[in-house]
Design a protein around this motif. Sequence first.
Motif, PDB file in Angstrom:
ATOM      1  N   GLY A   1     -92.562  48.110  -0.377  1.00 30.55           N
ATOM      2  CA  GLY A   1     -91.329  47.358  -0.628  1.00 30.55           C
ATOM      3  C   GLY A   1     -90.956  46.464   0.544  1.00 30.55           C
ATOM      4  N   VAL A   2     -89.835  45.786   0.405  1.00 30.92           N
ATOM      5  CA  VAL A   2     -89.456  44.769   1.384  1.00 30.92           C
ATOM      6  C   VAL A   2     -89.078  45.396   2.728  1.00 30.92           C
ATOM      7  CG1 VAL A   2     -87.822  42.906   1.883  1.00 30.92           C
ATOM      8  CG2 VAL A   2     -88.733  43.178  -0.430  1.00 30.92           C
ATOM      9  N   LEU A   3     -88.118  46.310   2.731  1.00 31.58           N
ATOM     10  CA  LEU A   3     -87.631  46.841   4.007  1.00 31.58           C
ATOM     11  C   LEU A   3     -88.664  47.744   4.668  1.00 31.58           C
ATOM     12  CD1 LEU A   3     -83.857  47.643   3.213  1.00 31.58           C
ATOM     13  CD2 LEU A   3     -84.893  45.528   4.059  1.00 31.58           C
TER      14      LEU A   3
ATOM     15  N   CYS B   1     -98.505  56.794  -4.302  1.00 24.46           N
ATOM     16  CA  CYS B   1     -97.699  58.021  -4.252  1.00 24.46           C
ATOM     17  C   CYS B   1     -96.404  57.809  -5.028  1.00 24.46           C
ATOM     18  CB  CYS B   1     -97.382  58.371  -2.799  1.00 24.46           C
ATOM     19  SG  CYS B   1     -96.278  59.794  -2.629  1.00 24.46           S
ATOM     20  N   ASP B   2     -96.215  58.634  -6.060  1.00 32.67           N
ATOM     21  CA  ASP B   2     -94.962  58.615  -6.814  1.00 32.67           C
ATOM     22  C   ASP B   2     -94.093  59.752  -6.292  1.00 32.67           C
ATOM     23  OD1 ASP B   2     -92.896  58.788  -8.588  1.00 32.67           O
ATOM     24  OD2 ASP B   2     -94.151  58.846 -10.390  1.00 32.67           O
ATOM     25  N   VAL B   3     -92.987  59.423  -5.631  1.00 36.29           N
ATOM     26  CA  VAL B   3     -92.176  60.475  -5.003  1.00 36.29           C
ATOM     27  C   VAL B   3     -91.415  61.324  -6.028  1.00 36.29           C
ATOM     28  CG1 VAL B   3     -91.926  59.186  -2.833  1.00 36.29           C
ATOM     29  CG2 VAL B   3     -90.113  59.028  -4.579  1.00 36.29           C
TER      30      VAL B   3
ATOM     31  N   GLY C   1     -88.693  56.051   2.561  1.00 32.16           N
ATOM     32  CA  GLY C   1     -88.094  54.776   2.165  1.00 32.16           C
ATOM     33  C   GLY C   1     -88.053  54.520   0.674  1.00 32.16           C
TER      34      GLY C   1
ATOM     35  N   SER D   1     -80.724  55.681   4.161  1.00 31.60           N
ATOM     36  CA  SER D   1     -79.444  55.879   3.481  1.00 31.60           C
ATOM     37  C   SER D   1     -78.922  54.529   2.988  1.00 31.60           C
ATOM     38  CB  SER D   1     -78.488  56.555   4.472  1.00 31.60           C
ATOM     39  OG  SER D   1     -77.210  56.708   3.909  1.00 31.60           O
TER      40      SER D   1
ATOM     41  N   TYR E   1     -76.842  56.277  -7.677  1.00 30.96           N
ATOM     42  CA  TYR E   1     -77.397  55.819  -6.395  1.00 30.96           C
ATOM     43  C   TYR E   1     -76.468  56.244  -5.254  1.00 30.96           C
ATOM     44  CZ  TYR E   1     -79.206  52.436  -2.932  1.00 30.96           C
ATOM     45  OH  TYR E   1     -79.751  51.837  -1.815  1.00 30.96           O
TER      46      TYR E   1
ATOM     47  N   LYS F   1     -77.422  58.781  -2.230  1.00 31.23           N
ATOM     48  CA  LYS F   1     -77.461  58.350  -0.829  1.00 31.23           C
ATOM     49  C   LYS F   1     -76.464  59.166   0.007  1.00 31.23           C
ATOM     50  CE  LYS F   1     -80.684  55.095  -0.917  1.00 31.23           C
ATOM     51  NZ  LYS F   1     -82.000  55.289  -0.302  1.00 31.23           N
TER      52      LYS F   1
ATOM     53  N   GLY G   1     -77.013  47.843   5.680  1.00 39.78           N
ATOM     54  CA  GLY G   1     -75.936  47.205   4.914  1.00 39.78           C
ATOM     55  C   GLY G   1     -76.555  46.562   3.692  1.00 39.78           C
TER      56      GLY G   1
ATOM     57  N   PHE H   1     -79.180  43.855   2.128  1.00 38.46           N
ATOM     58  CA  PHE H   1     -80.377  43.077   2.408  1.00 38.46           C
ATOM     59  C   PHE H   1     -80.941  42.621   1.065  1.00 38.46           C
ATOM     60  CE2 PHE H   1     -81.429  44.405   6.894  1.00 38.46           C
ATOM     61  CZ  PHE H   1     -80.327  45.242   7.080  1.00 38.46           C
TER      62      PHE H   1
ATOM     63  N   THR I   1     -83.585  42.238  -1.441  1.00 37.83           N
ATOM     64  CA  THR I   1     -84.934  42.789  -1.672  1.00 37.83           C
ATOM     65  C   THR I   1     -85.206  42.817  -3.176  1.00 37.83           C
ATOM     66  OG1 THR I   1     -84.149  45.063  -1.793  1.00 37.83           O
ATOM     67  CG2 THR I   1     -84.762  44.273   0.397  1.00 37.83           C
TER      68      THR I   1
ATOM     69  N   GLN J   1     -85.271  45.341  -5.269  1.00 39.83           N
ATOM     70  CA  GLN J   1     -84.460  46.232  -6.097  1.00 39.83           C
ATOM     71  C   GLN J   1     -83.046  45.718  -6.347  1.00 39.83           C
ATOM     72  OE1 GLN J   1     -82.114  49.007  -4.821  1.00 39.83           O
ATOM     73  NE2 GLN J   1     -82.259  48.693  -2.629  1.00 39.83           N
TER      74      GLN J   1
HETATM   75  P1  NAD Z   1     -87.727  47.483  -2.566  1.00 38.67           P
HETATM   76  O1  NAD Z   1     -87.540  47.527  -4.050  1.00 38.67           O
HETATM   77  O2  NAD Z   1     -88.339  46.277  -1.978  1.00 38.67           O
HETATM   78  O3  NAD Z   1     -88.493  48.778  -2.063  1.00 38.67           O
HETATM   79  C1  NAD Z   1     -88.351  50.024  -2.684  1.00 38.67           C
HETATM   80  C2  NAD Z   1     -89.716  50.627  -2.785  1.00 38.67           C
HETATM   81  O4  NAD Z   1     -89.613  51.935  -3.383  1.00 38.67           O
HETATM   82  C3  NAD Z   1     -90.645  49.798  -3.682  1.00 38.67           C
HETATM   83  O5  NAD Z   1     -91.866  49.602  -3.021  1.00 38.67           O
HETATM   84  C4  NAD Z   1     -90.820  50.675  -4.907  1.00 38.67           C
HETATM   85  O6  NAD Z   1     -92.075  50.505  -5.525  1.00 38.67           O
HETATM   86  C5  NAD Z   1     -90.695  52.050  -4.283  1.00 38.67           C
HETATM   87  N1  NAD Z   1     -90.488  53.066  -5.319  1.00 38.67           N
HETATM   88  C6  NAD Z   1     -89.668  52.999  -6.398  1.00 38.67           C
HETATM   89  N2  NAD Z   1     -89.823  54.114  -7.137  1.00 38.67           N
HETATM   90  C7  NAD Z   1     -90.771  54.875  -6.519  1.00 38.67           C
HETATM   91  C8  NAD Z   1     -91.363  56.122  -6.796  1.00 38.67           C
HETATM   92  N3  NAD Z   1     -91.022  56.836  -7.876  1.00 38.67           N
HETATM   93  N4  NAD Z   1     -92.284  56.607  -5.931  1.00 38.67           N
HETATM   94  C9  NAD Z   1     -92.634  55.909  -4.838  1.00 38.67           C
HETATM   95  N5  NAD Z   1     -92.123  54.704  -4.510  1.00 38.67           N
HETATM   96  C10 NAD Z   1     -91.187  54.204  -5.350  1.00 38.67           C
HETATM   97  O7  NAD Z   1     -86.258  47.724  -1.994  1.00 38.67           O
HETATM   98  P2  NAD Z   1     -85.745  47.928  -0.522  1.00 38.67           P
HETATM   99  O8  NAD Z   1     -84.382  47.369  -0.527  1.00 38.67           O
HETATM  100  O9  NAD Z   1     -86.737  47.486   0.480  1.00 38.67           O
HETATM  101  O10 NAD Z   1     -85.590  49.523  -0.477  1.00 38.67           O
HETATM  102  C11 NAD Z   1     -86.061  50.366   0.560  1.00 38.67           C
HETATM  103  C12 NAD Z   1     -85.044  51.463   0.791  1.00 38.67           C
HETATM  104  O11 NAD Z   1     -83.876  50.898   1.379  1.00 38.67           O
HETATM  105  C13 NAD Z   1     -84.573  52.169  -0.476  1.00 38.67           C
HETATM  106  O12 NAD Z   1     -84.423  53.549  -0.217  1.00 38.67           O
HETATM  107  C14 NAD Z   1     -83.219  51.541  -0.723  1.00 38.67           C
HETATM  108  O13 NAD Z   1     -82.381  52.376  -1.464  1.00 38.67           O
HETATM  109  C15 NAD Z   1     -82.742  51.365   0.694  1.00 38.67           C
HETATM  110  N6  NAD Z   1     -81.646  50.433   0.903  1.00 38.67           N
HETATM  111  C16 NAD Z   1     -81.774  49.121   0.600  1.00 38.67           C
HETATM  112  C17 NAD Z   1     -80.705  48.274   0.844  1.00 38.67           C
HETATM  113  C18 NAD Z   1     -80.758  46.813   0.537  1.00 38.67           C
HETATM  114  O14 NAD Z   1     -79.752  46.128   0.693  1.00 38.67           O
HETATM  115  N7  NAD Z   1     -81.873  46.280   0.114  1.00 38.67           N
HETATM  116  C19 NAD Z   1     -79.519  48.765   1.384  1.00 38.67           C
HETATM  117  C20 NAD Z   1     -79.434  50.106   1.683  1.00 38.67           C
HETATM  118  C21 NAD Z   1     -80.500  50.937   1.439  1.00 38.67           C
END
Ligand code: NAD
Length: 282
Positions: free
Chosen positions: A20-22, A66-68, A94, A164, A178, A182, A209, A211, A213, A215
Amino acid sequence: MLSFNENLQGKVAVVTGGGGVLCGEMARELAQHGVKVAVLSRKQENAQGVVDEITAQGGKAIAVACDVLSKESIEEADRQIREHYDGYDILINGAGGNHPDAATSEEHFHSESLDNDGIKTFFDLTEEGLKHVFHLNYIGTVLSTQVFMKSMLHRESPVVINISSMSAPSPMTKVLSYSSAKAGIDNFTQWLAVHMAKENVRCNAIAPGFFLTSQNRNMLLDENGAYTDRSNKIIGQTPMERLGNAEDLLGTLVWLSDHKMSGFVTGVTVPVDGGFMAYSGV
Ligand code: NAD
């Protein structure tokens, strides 16, 4: 990239949601400091893209599906990673995200919406949708920690970093499951820090905060790529007046990963949010 941190060189990290992105950005950053990274993603090809970038830069990484949501899948990923590495120093939990089936369509409930099929109220949220998002964000983190931590116990300074959200200390509107999950992550972070302290395993969390991405793209941008009302509201509540960039998380990541820098820090969630959490709105 931040300046090179030799304390991290030779360590091994497992990053769930690493496609994913982050967390892809986190995986790339760790690799730049000489960390060998197992990049995990539900779809192998997403993890492989990050691994290809890391290896092109001279770093070491492997891609593993890997599916969590499935302990069997996590155990299989663990087995595959251990063919390459004999243990892990850093676990980043993540994988996470949202789904419309676990979110209301409006911020506030009005009883007349009960007769409006176009509005998804609290009463319409399905057990399946609620469970899916809760399991992805909370149970997925706990199961991954159960499996991967066994291969961390013999290391000198193991660390778990959970991801988180600003939805944990005070829930965002709409995204019920969600937010609950969290909040559970913050609680789990403290619980695990205490539980594992005698084994010298530290456990902390980063709370990003907002970002942009994959999702949350539909929530933050309209079909023309302009900010939605929700984005403008978020930015209005963020004293630094912008969304975060993935690189904004990296200093905190390196600090929490490095035992020499944060060796007495455990059980905390660090907000990286441009002041969102501190701001009362007036
Ligand atoms: P993203 O969608 O780019 O990344 C999320 C990743 O989780 C993806 O690669 C997705 O394939 C993977 N994923 C989804 N279901 C899965 C599963 N069952 N098994 C394994 N992997 C799985 O989004 P992101 O924003 O980079 O999210 C990364 C983390 O940061 C997440 O936990 C998200 O909740 C958290 N977060 C994001 C933000 C934001 O603003 N983007 C803010 C706070 C927290």
